[in-house]
Design a protein around this motif. Sequence first.
Motif, PDB file in Angstrom:
ATOM      1  N   ARG A 103      69.778  12.924  32.100  1.00 30.10           N
ATOM      2  CA  ARG A 103      69.418  14.096  32.911  1.00 30.10           C
ATOM      3  C   ARG A 103      68.583  13.749  34.145  1.00 30.10           C
ATOM      4  O   ARG A 103      68.883  14.230  35.236  1.00 30.10           O
ATOM      5  N   PRO A 104      67.522  12.945  34.069  1.00 30.72           N
ATOM      6  CA  PRO A 104      66.776  12.638  35.295  1.00 30.72           C
ATOM      7  C   PRO A 104      67.622  11.874  36.310  1.00 30.72           C
ATOM      8  O   PRO A 104      67.483  12.065  37.520  1.00 30.72           O
ATOM      9  N   ARG A 105      68.522  11.034  35.818  1.00 31.05           N
ATOM     10  CA  ARG A 105      69.407  10.306  36.728  1.00 31.05           C
ATOM     11  C   ARG A 105      70.289  11.282  37.487  1.00 31.05           C
ATOM     12  O   ARG A 105      70.428  11.193  38.708  1.00 31.05           O
ATOM     13  N   LEU A 146      58.443  13.597  22.504  1.00 35.68           N
ATOM     14  CA  LEU A 146      57.078  13.261  22.916  1.00 35.68           C
ATOM     15  C   LEU A 146      57.005  11.957  23.703  1.00 35.68           C
ATOM     16  O   LEU A 146      56.306  11.872  24.719  1.00 35.68           O
ATOM     17  N   PHE A 147      57.711  10.928  23.227  1.00 31.46           N
ATOM     18  CA  PHE A 147      57.509   9.601  23.792  1.00 31.46           C
ATOM     19  C   PHE A 147      58.586   9.119  24.762  1.00 31.46           C
ATOM     20  O   PHE A 147      58.297   8.337  25.659  1.00 31.46           O
ATOM     21  N   LEU A 148      59.822   9.552  24.593  1.00 35.40           N
ATOM     22  CA  LEU A 148      60.886   9.019  25.451  1.00 35.40           C
ATOM     23  C   LEU A 148      60.704   9.373  26.924  1.00 35.40           C
ATOM     24  O   LEU A 148      60.927   8.513  27.778  1.00 35.40           O
ATOM     25  N   PRO A 149      60.267  10.590  27.298  1.00 32.59           N
ATOM     26  CA  PRO A 149      60.038  10.838  28.725  1.00 32.59           C
ATOM     27  C   PRO A 149      58.996   9.893  29.343  1.00 32.59           C
ATOM     28  O   PRO A 149      59.158   9.441  30.481  1.00 32.59           O
ATOM     29  N   ALA A 150      57.958   9.567  28.584  1.00 35.67           N
ATOM     30  CA  ALA A 150      56.956   8.622  29.098  1.00 35.67           C
ATOM     31  C   ALA A 150      57.557   7.231  29.265  1.00 35.67           C
ATOM     32  O   ALA A 150      57.278   6.535  30.246  1.00 35.67           O
ATOM     33  N   LEU A 151      58.398   6.820  28.315  1.00 31.40           N
ATOM     34  CA  LEU A 151      59.059   5.516  28.432  1.00 31.40           C
ATOM     35  C   LEU A 151      60.057   5.503  29.584  1.00 31.40           C
ATOM     36  O   LEU A 151      60.189   4.496  30.286  1.00 31.40           O
ATOM     37  N   ILE A 152      60.751   6.618  29.790  1.00 33.38           N
ATOM     38  CA  ILE A 152      61.672   6.724  30.934  1.00 33.38           C
ATOM     39  C   ILE A 152      60.897   6.552  32.222  1.00 33.38           C
ATOM     40  O   ILE A 152      61.305   5.807  33.113  1.00 33.38           O
ATOM     41  N   HIS A 153      59.773   7.241  32.331  1.00 39.00           N
ATOM     42  CA  HIS A 153      58.959   7.128  33.555  1.00 39.00           C
ATOM     43  C   HIS A 153      58.433   5.707  33.750  1.00 39.00           C
ATOM     44  O   HIS A 153      58.453   5.178  34.847  1.00 39.00           O
ATOM     45  N   ALA A 154      58.004   5.094  32.664  1.00 37.63           N
ATOM     46  CA  ALA A 154      57.424   3.749  32.776  1.00 37.63           C
ATOM     47  C   ALA A 154      58.457   2.681  33.121  1.00 37.63           C
ATOM     48  O   ALA A 154      58.159   1.759  33.877  1.00 37.63           O
ATOM     49  N   TYR A 155      59.666   2.796  32.584  1.00 39.44           N
ATOM     50  CA  TYR A 155      60.631   1.716  32.750  1.00 39.44           C
ATOM     51  C   TYR A 155      61.775   1.999  33.705  1.00 39.44           C
ATOM     52  O   TYR A 155      62.468   1.075  34.107  1.00 39.44           O
ATOM     53  N   LEU A 156      62.007   3.258  34.067  1.00 35.74           N
ATOM     54  CA  LEU A 156      63.161   3.552  34.904  1.00 35.74           C
ATOM     55  C   LEU A 156      62.814   4.097  36.280  1.00 35.74           C
ATOM     56  O   LEU A 156      63.662   4.079  37.159  1.00 35.74           O
ATOM     57  N   CYS A 157      61.608   4.621  36.476  1.00 39.70           N
ATOM     58  CA  CYS A 157      61.238   5.131  37.796  1.00 39.70           C
ATOM     59  C   CYS A 157      61.046   3.960  38.753  1.00 39.70           C
ATOM     60  O   CYS A 157      60.436   2.954  38.390  1.00 39.70           O
ATOM     61  N   PRO A 158      61.543   4.087  39.995  1.00 35.52           N
ATOM     62  CA  PRO A 158      61.481   2.962  40.939  1.00 35.52           C
ATOM     63  C   PRO A 158      60.071   2.472  41.232  1.00 35.52           C
ATOM     64  O   PRO A 158      59.869   1.295  41.461  1.00 35.52           O
ATOM     65  N   VAL A 159      59.083   3.340  41.220  1.00 37.01           N
ATOM     66  CA  VAL A 159      57.715   2.925  41.507  1.00 37.01           C
ATOM     67  C   VAL A 159      57.249   1.896  40.493  1.00 37.01           C
ATOM     68  O   VAL A 159      56.647   0.897  40.828  1.00 37.01           O
ATOM     69  N   HIS A 160      57.577   2.124  39.228  1.00 36.24           N
ATOM     70  CA  HIS A 160      57.162   1.217  38.165  1.00 36.24           C
ATOM     71  C   HIS A 160      58.108   0.036  38.019  1.00 36.24           C
ATOM     72  O   HIS A 160      57.724  -0.985  37.500  1.00 36.24           O
ATOM     73  N   LYS A 213      69.346  13.775  45.853  1.00 38.33           N
ATOM     74  CA  LYS A 213      69.315  12.590  46.723  1.00 38.33           C
ATOM     75  C   LYS A 213      67.885  12.094  46.887  1.00 38.33           C
ATOM     76  O   LYS A 213      67.409  11.819  47.981  1.00 38.33           O
ATOM     77  N   ALA A 214      67.228  11.981  45.734  1.00 38.32           N
ATOM     78  CA  ALA A 214      65.834  11.556  45.703  1.00 38.32           C
ATOM     79  C   ALA A 214      65.673  10.451  44.664  1.00 38.32           C
ATOM     80  O   ALA A 214      66.544  10.227  43.837  1.00 38.32           O
ATOM     81  N   ALA A 215      64.558   9.781  44.746  1.00 41.44           N
ATOM     82  CA  ALA A 215      64.234   8.748  43.761  1.00 41.44           C
ATOM     83  C   ALA A 215      63.714   9.422  42.488  1.00 41.44           C
ATOM     84  O   ALA A 215      63.294  10.572  42.506  1.00 41.44           O
ATOM     85  N   TRP A 216      63.776   8.692  41.392  1.00 39.69           N
ATOM     86  CA  TRP A 216      63.225   9.186  40.138  1.00 39.69           C
ATOM     87  C   TRP A 216      61.720   9.316  40.307  1.00 39.69           C
ATOM     88  O   TRP A 216      61.048   8.382  40.738  1.00 39.69           O
ATOM     89  N   THR A 217      61.198  10.461  39.971  1.00 35.04           N
ATOM     90  CA  THR A 217      59.758  10.677  40.034  1.00 35.04           C
ATOM     91  C   THR A 217      59.291  11.248  38.703  1.00 35.04           C
ATOM     92  O   THR A 217      60.109  11.661  37.874  1.00 35.04           O
ATOM     93  N   LEU A 218      57.990  11.306  38.529  1.00 33.10           N
ATOM     94  CA  LEU A 218      57.431  11.882  37.313  1.00 33.10           C
ATOM     95  C   LEU A 218      57.828  13.348  37.179  1.00 33.10           C
ATOM     96  O   LEU A 218      58.134  13.822  36.094  1.00 33.10           O
ATOM     97  N   LYS A 270      59.764  14.992  34.024  1.00 32.67           N
ATOM     98  CA  LYS A 270      59.198  16.127  33.287  1.00 32.67           C
ATOM     99  C   LYS A 270      60.159  17.309  33.275  1.00 32.67           C
ATOM    100  O   LYS A 270      60.399  17.924  32.232  1.00 32.67           O
ATOM    101  N   GLU A 271      60.695  17.638  34.438  1.00 36.12           N
ATOM    102  CA  GLU A 271      61.607  18.776  34.546  1.00 36.12           C
ATOM    103  C   GLU A 271      62.867  18.575  33.703  1.00 36.12           C
ATOM    104  O   GLU A 271      63.347  19.501  33.045  1.00 36.12           O
ATOM    105  N   SER A 272      63.374  17.363  33.702  1.00 35.47           N
ATOM    106  CA  SER A 272      64.578  17.098  32.912  1.00 35.47           C
ATOM    107  C   SER A 272      64.284  17.155  31.416  1.00 35.47           C
ATOM    108  O   SER A 272      65.117  17.607  30.633  1.00 35.47           O
ATOM    109  N   ALA A 273      63.101  16.702  30.997  1.00 40.57           N
ATOM    110  CA  ALA A 273      62.735  16.769  29.572  1.00 40.57           C
ATOM    111  C   ALA A 273      62.600  18.221  29.120  1.00 40.57           C
ATOM    112  O   ALA A 273      63.078  18.579  28.041  1.00 40.57           O
TER     113      ALA A 273
END
Length: 186
Positions: free
Chosen positions: A62-64, A136-150, A71-76, A80-83
């Motif tokens: 969903r976030p992808r 609870l945990f997968l959105p945080a892991l998605i943000h940590a490992y898949l967002c371009p900033v991280h 047409k934006a980068a993955w952000t927190l 959150k919105e996709s979760a």
Amino acid sequence: LLLLIFRDRRMAFLILGSTAFAFAGGAAAVALTGGVLSLGSIAGFAALFGLSTRTAILLVSRPRDMAAARKAAWTLEIVKESAVDRAAPIVLTTLLVATVFAPLVVFRDQVGTEILGPMADVIVGGALSGTMLTLLFLPALIHAYLCPVHRHALPRPSFRRRKAHDHEDPNQHNGGRADNGDGDPA
């Protein structure tokens, strides 16, 4: 198969790794109901693996899709919105599964529940705990490992071949004299 669909190792590993949440709940259900691993409980683990994989695919894809549509980068905010967007279908699916198998869990001493009872225990226990922990945990892991900033902050192993000049002495081009940094040999 996940690698072919998503074309990203990290997505595939997050999806498969999140099945551990459901596995933990299924294993706890087996332990609480006598600790016997039977044919029915093994079949329950197979069904649970499919259900938890589907849940993770919904949360990871969903976030992808949202980022691509905007047409934006993955952000927190997108994560959150996709979760939140996927939480209702995931919770309703889990509640439906738990409701369908609840009679087998409650009336496990009836004739004919020798195989279906342990399967229901694993599916209900794993689905409830897996859904809760995944949400609870997968959105945080998605943000940590898949967002371009991280993504750039994490170390990436380099598998390129080293060339001969990668091992040269930096002072070799100065005739062997050391360079003091101002461009003039020392």
